[in-house]
Design a protein around this motif. Structure first.
Motif, PDB file in Angstrom:
ATOM      1  N   ARG A   1     -15.254   2.412  -0.648  1.00 36.66           N
ATOM      2  CA  ARG A   1     -16.030   3.314  -1.508  1.00 36.66           C
ATOM      3  C   ARG A   1     -16.911   4.246  -0.688  1.00 36.66           C
ATOM      4  N   ALA A   2     -17.597   3.672   0.303  1.00 41.26           N
ATOM      5  CA  ALA A   2     -18.478   4.495   1.144  1.00 41.26           C
ATOM      6  C   ALA A   2     -17.679   5.567   1.868  1.00 41.26           C
ATOM      7  N   ARG A   3     -16.527   5.201   2.398  1.00 39.84           N
ATOM      8  CA  ARG A   3     -15.713   6.180   3.127  1.00 39.84           C
ATOM      9  C   ARG A   3     -15.139   7.229   2.174  1.00 39.84           C
ATOM     10  N   LEU A   4     -14.672   6.801   1.006  1.00 37.04           N
ATOM     11  CA  LEU A   4     -14.156   7.765   0.025  1.00 37.04           C
ATOM     12  C   LEU A   4     -15.251   8.742  -0.394  1.00 37.04           C
ATOM     13  N   ARG A   5     -16.438   8.197  -0.665  1.00 34.08           N
ATOM     14  CA  ARG A   5     -17.577   9.032  -1.065  1.00 34.08           C
ATOM     15  C   ARG A   5     -17.867  10.060   0.025  1.00 34.08           C
ATOM     16  N   ARG A   6     -17.949   9.602   1.274  1.00 37.87           N
ATOM     17  CA  ARG A   6     -18.252  10.502   2.394  1.00 37.87           C
ATOM     18  C   ARG A   6     -17.158  11.558   2.547  1.00 37.87           C
ATOM     19  N   ASP A   7     -15.886  11.131   2.543  1.00 40.56           N
ATOM     20  CA  ASP A   7     -14.793  12.067   2.733  1.00 40.56           C
ATOM     21  C   ASP A   7     -14.699  13.086   1.605  1.00 40.56           C
ATOM     22  N   LEU A   8     -14.938  12.631   0.369  1.00 41.32           N
ATOM     23  CA  LEU A   8     -14.847  13.546  -0.767  1.00 41.32           C
ATOM     24  C   LEU A   8     -16.021  14.524  -0.772  1.00 41.32           C
ATOM     25  N   GLU A   9     -17.207  14.093  -0.355  1.00 41.39           N
ATOM     26  CA  GLU A   9     -18.346  14.999  -0.264  1.00 41.39           C
ATOM     27  C   GLU A   9     -18.132  16.053   0.805  1.00 41.39           C
ATOM     28  N   GLU A  10     -17.512  15.670   1.902  1.00 35.77           N
ATOM     29  CA  GLU A  10     -17.223  16.625   2.984  1.00 35.77           C
ATOM     30  C   GLU A  10     -16.215  17.680   2.535  1.00 35.77           C
TER      31      GLU A  10
ATOM     32  N   ARG B   1      -6.084  20.010 -11.680  1.00 33.41           N
ATOM     33  CA  ARG B   1      -5.979  18.575 -11.422  1.00 33.41           C
ATOM     34  C   ARG B   1      -5.114  18.313 -10.200  1.00 33.41           C
ATOM     35  N   GLY B   2      -4.162  19.176  -9.942  1.00 35.07           N
ATOM     36  CA  GLY B   2      -3.315  19.026  -8.762  1.00 35.07           C
ATOM     37  C   GLY B   2      -4.131  19.076  -7.486  1.00 35.07           C
ATOM     38  N   GLU B   3      -5.118  19.966  -7.437  1.00 36.74           N
ATOM     39  CA  GLU B   3      -5.981  20.039  -6.255  1.00 36.74           C
ATOM     40  C   GLU B   3      -6.816  18.772  -6.112  1.00 36.74           C
ATOM     41  N   VAL B   4      -7.328  18.269  -7.225  1.00 34.11           N
ATOM     42  CA  VAL B   4      -8.106  17.025  -7.199  1.00 34.11           C
ATOM     43  C   VAL B   4      -7.208  15.870  -6.772  1.00 34.11           C
ATOM     44  N   ALA B   5      -6.007  15.842  -7.316  1.00 38.55           N
ATOM     45  CA  ALA B   5      -5.069  14.780  -6.961  1.00 38.55           C
ATOM     46  C   ALA B   5      -4.749  14.829  -5.472  1.00 38.55           C
ATOM     47  N   ASP B   6      -4.548  16.022  -4.943  1.00 36.69           N
ATOM     48  CA  ASP B   6      -4.265  16.172  -3.522  1.00 36.69           C
ATOM     49  C   ASP B   6      -5.455  15.715  -2.682  1.00 36.69           C
ATOM     50  N   LEU B   7      -6.646  16.042  -3.111  1.00 36.50           N
ATOM     51  CA  LEU B   7      -7.865  15.616  -2.433  1.00 36.50           C
ATOM     52  C   LEU B   7      -7.971  14.086  -2.423  1.00 36.50           C
TER      53      LEU B   7
ATOM     54  N   ALA C   1       0.835  -1.205   0.000  1.00 33.65           N
ATOM     55  CA  ALA C   1       0.000   0.000   0.000  1.00 33.65           C
ATOM     56  C   ALA C   1       0.866   1.250   0.000  1.00 33.65           C
ATOM     57  N   ALA C   2       1.926   1.237   0.802  1.00 33.16           N
ATOM     58  CA  ALA C   2       2.804   2.402   0.859  1.00 33.16           C
ATOM     59  C   ALA C   2       3.542   2.587  -0.468  1.00 33.16           C
ATOM     60  N   ALA C   3       3.954   1.476  -1.070  1.00 31.42           N
ATOM     61  CA  ALA C   3       4.700   1.562  -2.327  1.00 31.42           C
ATOM     62  C   ALA C   3       3.809   1.966  -3.497  1.00 31.42           C
ATOM     63  N   HIS C   4       2.517   1.631  -3.403  1.00 30.95           N
ATOM     64  CA  HIS C   4       1.608   1.912  -4.513  1.00 30.95           C
ATOM     65  C   HIS C   4       0.578   2.974  -4.182  1.00 30.95           C
ATOM     66  N   GLU C   5       0.925   3.828  -3.240  1.00 30.35           N
ATOM     67  CA  GLU C   5       0.007   4.910  -2.905  1.00 30.35           C
ATOM     68  C   GLU C   5      -0.263   5.695  -4.183  1.00 30.35           C
ATOM     69  N   PRO C   6      -1.511   6.032  -4.410  1.00 28.88           N
ATOM     70  CA  PRO C   6      -1.822   6.746  -5.656  1.00 28.88           C
ATOM     71  C   PRO C   6      -0.934   7.981  -5.823  1.00 28.88           C
ATOM     72  N   ARG C   7      -0.307   8.053  -6.951  1.00 29.36           N
ATOM     73  CA  ARG C   7       0.542   9.198  -7.265  1.00 29.36           C
ATOM     74  C   ARG C   7      -0.042   9.894  -8.484  1.00 29.36           C
ATOM     75  N   PHE C   8      -0.308  11.140  -8.295  1.00 28.81           N
ATOM     76  CA  PHE C   8      -0.905  11.919  -9.377  1.00 28.81           C
ATOM     77  C   PHE C   8       0.086  13.037  -9.690  1.00 28.81           C
ATOM     78  N   THR C   9       0.906  12.822 -10.699  1.00 26.88           N
ATOM     79  CA  THR C   9       1.945  13.801 -11.032  1.00 26.88           C
ATOM     80  C   THR C   9       1.727  14.308 -12.446  1.00 26.88           C
ATOM     81  N   ASP C  10       2.464  15.330 -12.758  1.00 26.25           N
ATOM     82  CA  ASP C  10       2.424  15.931 -14.087  1.00 26.25           C
ATOM     83  C   ASP C  10       1.009  16.324 -14.506  1.00 26.25           C
ATOM     84  N   VAL C  11       0.319  17.010 -13.623  1.00 24.48           N
ATOM     85  CA  VAL C  11      -1.020  17.486 -13.944  1.00 24.48           C
ATOM     86  C   VAL C  11      -1.048  18.990 -13.756  1.00 24.48           C
TER      87      VAL C  11
END
Length: 179
Positions: free
Chosen positions: A168-177, A114-120, A100-110
């Motif tokens: 999914r439920a937690r991501l949905r809740r956290d992203l809506e908040e 998109r950087g704000e979305v990636a950070d979120l 999980a640590a090695a494959h943490e989502p990385r959103f680069t070159d945006v």
């Protein structure tokens, strides 16, 4: 030649005889106990440690253990299986956390938006328990099947399905908040 003492008699030895008597129990059953541990763990070093832990438990509990029959082997085998299963679970958890640590989502070159979305998204994934984050990454980001994710993580498909639903439920809740 006198009949050899049973394991129960050896474990009941006290005083100066206790150590030598216990050494005889270890000599009798060390091979089979190691073999069971090795079958469960497929690692010589881990099997040796688990076998030693089983004998250490036998030594510590020798006055309180009720053997079935006169042999300590059945008790030792059950104990080594439990210890090996615990070690395998710990190994899987550790591997899942490392993955999980090695494959943490990385959103680069945006660009900046998109950087704000990636950070979120990065923060939302980081808030998940590590194993749930890994399941979500595999199934949502990499589009891996439940069966493949289950195999990679050492889980059942049902466990992957449940963890993904919870993630999914937690991501949905956290992203809506965050909106």
């Amino acid at each position: 030649m006198p009949d050899p003492l049973s394991d129960a008699e050896l474990l009941a030895a006290t005083g100066r005889r206790a150590q030598a008597a216990f050494g005889e129990v270890v000599r009798r059953h060390g091979g089979p106990v190691y073999a069971v541990a090795y079958r469960w763990l497929e690692s010589g070093a881990d099997a040796e440690e688990v076998a030693q832990d089983a004998f250490l438990l036998l030594w510590r509990k020798r006055g309180r253990i009720h053997l079935i029959g006169e042999s300590a082997l059945p008790w030792l085998i059950v104990t080594v299986k439990h210890l090996a299963a615990n070690r395998r679970r710990a190994r899987l958890r550790r591997a899942a956390h490392e993955t999980a640590a090695a494959h943490e989502p990385r959103f680069t070159d945006v660009d900046e938006d998109r950087g704000e979305v990636a950070d979120l998204l990065r923060r939302a994934f980081a808030a998940l328990p590590p194993l749930d984050a890994e399941v979500a990454r595999l199934c949502l980001v990499e589009d891996v099947t439940y069966a493949a994710a289950a195999e990679r993580l050492g889980l059942t498909e049902g466990a992957v399905r449940n963890r993904l639903s919870r993630a999914r439920a937690r991501l949905r809740r956290d992203l809506e908040e965050e909106r």
